[in-house]
Design an enzyme around this catalytic site. Structure first.
Site, PDB file in Angstrom:
ATOM      1  N   CYS A  32       0.846  -1.201   0.000  1.00 50.94           N
ATOM      2  CA  CYS A  32       0.000   0.000   0.000  1.00 50.94           C
ATOM      3  C   CYS A  32       0.878   1.246   0.000  1.00 50.94           C
ATOM      4  CB  CYS A  32      -0.912   0.025   1.223  1.00 50.94           C
ATOM      5  SG  CYS A  32      -2.338  -1.076   1.121  1.00 50.94           S
TER       6      CYS A  32
ATOM      7  N   ASP B 288      10.926  -6.487  -8.181  1.00 53.86           N
ATOM      8  CA  ASP B 288      11.099  -7.152  -6.892  1.00 53.86           C
ATOM      9  C   ASP B 288      12.479  -6.805  -6.313  1.00 53.86           C
ATOM     10  OD1 ASP B 288       9.570  -9.879  -5.556  1.00 53.86           O
ATOM     11  OD2 ASP B 288      11.617  -9.429  -4.912  1.00 53.86           O
TER      12      ASP B 288
ATOM     13  N   THR C 202       4.504 -13.879   1.775  1.00 57.31           N
ATOM     14  CA  THR C 202       5.139 -13.079   2.835  1.00 57.31           C
ATOM     15  C   THR C 202       4.587 -11.672   2.911  1.00 57.31           C
ATOM     16  OG1 THR C 202       6.950 -12.432   1.352  1.00 57.31           O
ATOM     17  CG2 THR C 202       7.290 -14.387   2.729  1.00 57.31           C
TER      18      THR C 202
ATOM     19  N   HIS D 250      -0.598  -8.567   0.645  1.00 54.59           N
ATOM     20  CA  HIS D 250      -1.293  -7.664  -0.284  1.00 54.59           C
ATOM     21  C   HIS D 250      -1.145  -8.337  -1.644  1.00 54.59           C
ATOM     22  CE1 HIS D 250      -2.008  -3.287  -1.822  1.00 54.59           C
ATOM     23  NE2 HIS D 250      -2.004  -4.094  -2.884  1.00 54.59           N
TER      24      HIS D 250
ATOM     25  N   HIS E 137      -0.438  -9.779  -5.069  1.00 56.47           N
ATOM     26  CA  HIS E 137       0.552  -9.417  -6.079  1.00 56.47           C
ATOM     27  C   HIS E 137       0.792 -10.606  -6.988  1.00 56.47           C
ATOM     28  CE1 HIS E 137       2.649 -10.932  -2.503  1.00 56.47           C
ATOM     29  NE2 HIS E 137       3.546 -11.462  -3.333  1.00 56.47           N
TER      30      HIS E 137
HETATM   31  P1  AMP Z   1       5.455 -13.404  -1.725  1.00 53.88           P
HETATM   32  O1  AMP Z   1       6.390 -14.398  -1.122  1.00 53.88           O
HETATM   33  O2  AMP Z   1       4.689 -13.943  -2.903  1.00 53.88           O
HETATM   34  O3  AMP Z   1       4.552 -12.751  -0.699  1.00 53.88           O
HETATM   35  O4  AMP Z   1       6.383 -12.297  -2.368  1.00 53.88           O
HETATM   36  C1  AMP Z   1       6.670 -11.069  -1.791  1.00 53.88           C
HETATM   37  C2  AMP Z   1       7.756 -10.471  -2.642  1.00 53.88           C
HETATM   38  O5  AMP Z   1       7.845  -9.098  -2.335  1.00 53.88           O
HETATM   39  C3  AMP Z   1       9.149 -11.071  -2.440  1.00 53.88           C
HETATM   40  O6  AMP Z   1       9.616 -11.584  -3.676  1.00 53.88           O
HETATM   41  C4  AMP Z   1       9.977  -9.887  -1.946  1.00 53.88           C
HETATM   42  O7  AMP Z   1      11.283  -9.900  -2.448  1.00 53.88           O
HETATM   43  C5  AMP Z   1       9.187  -8.709  -2.462  1.00 53.88           C
HETATM   44  N1  AMP Z   1       9.324  -7.466  -1.723  1.00 53.88           N
HETATM   45  C6  AMP Z   1       9.175  -7.277  -0.398  1.00 53.88           C
HETATM   46  N2  AMP Z   1       9.322  -5.976  -0.087  1.00 53.88           N
HETATM   47  C7  AMP Z   1       9.568  -5.328  -1.255  1.00 53.88           C
HETATM   48  C8  AMP Z   1       9.806  -3.961  -1.599  1.00 53.88           C
HETATM   49  N3  AMP Z   1       9.837  -2.989  -0.666  1.00 53.88           N
HETATM   50  N4  AMP Z   1      10.033  -3.663  -2.903  1.00 53.88           N
HETATM   51  C9  AMP Z   1      10.022  -4.644  -3.847  1.00 53.88           C
HETATM   52  N5  AMP Z   1       9.791  -5.938  -3.580  1.00 53.88           N
HETATM   53  C10 AMP Z   1       9.560  -6.273  -2.298  1.00 53.88           C
HETATM   54 ZN    ZN Z   2      -1.766  -3.274   1.120  1.00 49.67          ZN
END
Ligand code: AMP
Ligand code: ZN
Length: 114
Positions: free
Chosen positions: A10, A33, A95, A98, A100
């Site tokens: 967000c 990412d 992780t 939100h 994605h």
């Molecule tokens: P998931 O495991 O599907 O929830 O993936 C979350 C993804 O968000 C991971 O691949 C992280 O590397 C990525 N991530 C977390 N924080 C950030 C951020 N601030 N900017 C870009 N990617 C992020």
């Molecule tokens: Zn959110």
């Protein structure tokens, strides 16, 4: 627009914290990412907060996400193909709570999903 004040995606959608933005429109933001798992690894994120793909996401938001995936593919030169993944819940290793979609590509990824 719904937003969770503690949600990192967000904050990115609201431009409160930086990201390398690849594509953006009224409904969706796409950004690289932080920990890329492939030469191209971009996240397509609705600006409104939904927990995951099962969280009552309106059809127009899903359509905007599909459009954004195509925009990312063109911007990143993924004409040879790419993979999309959306994790939901603990067994999938989600992780960031939100919704994605990961867009992965830039090299042959092989036939296996995992
Ligand atoms: P998931 O495991 O599907 O929830 O993936 C979350 C993804 O968000 C991971 O691949 C992280 O590397 C990525 N991530 C977390 N924080 C950030 C951020 N601030 N900017 C870009 N990617 C992020
Ligand atoms: Zn959110």
């Amino acid at each position: 627009m719904n937003a969770d004040p503690d949600c990192i995606f967000c904050k990115i959608a609201n431009h409160e914290i930086p990201a390398t933005v690849v594509y953006e429109d009224d409904q969706v933001i796409a950004f690289d990412d932080l920990s890329p798992q492939a030469p191209v690894h971009t996240l397509v994120v609705p600006k409104e907060h939904y927990r995951d793909i099962t969280d009552g996401v309106p059809a127009e938001v899903l359509a905007s996400m599909t459009h954004a995936i195509d925009e990312v593919a063109q911007a990143k030169g993924l004409g040879e193909g790419f993979r999309i993944i959306s994790n939901k819940g603990a067994h999938a290793g989600q992780t960031v709570m939100h919704l994605h979609v990961h867009v992965l590509g830039g090299k042959p990824l092989g036939e296996g999903l995992l």
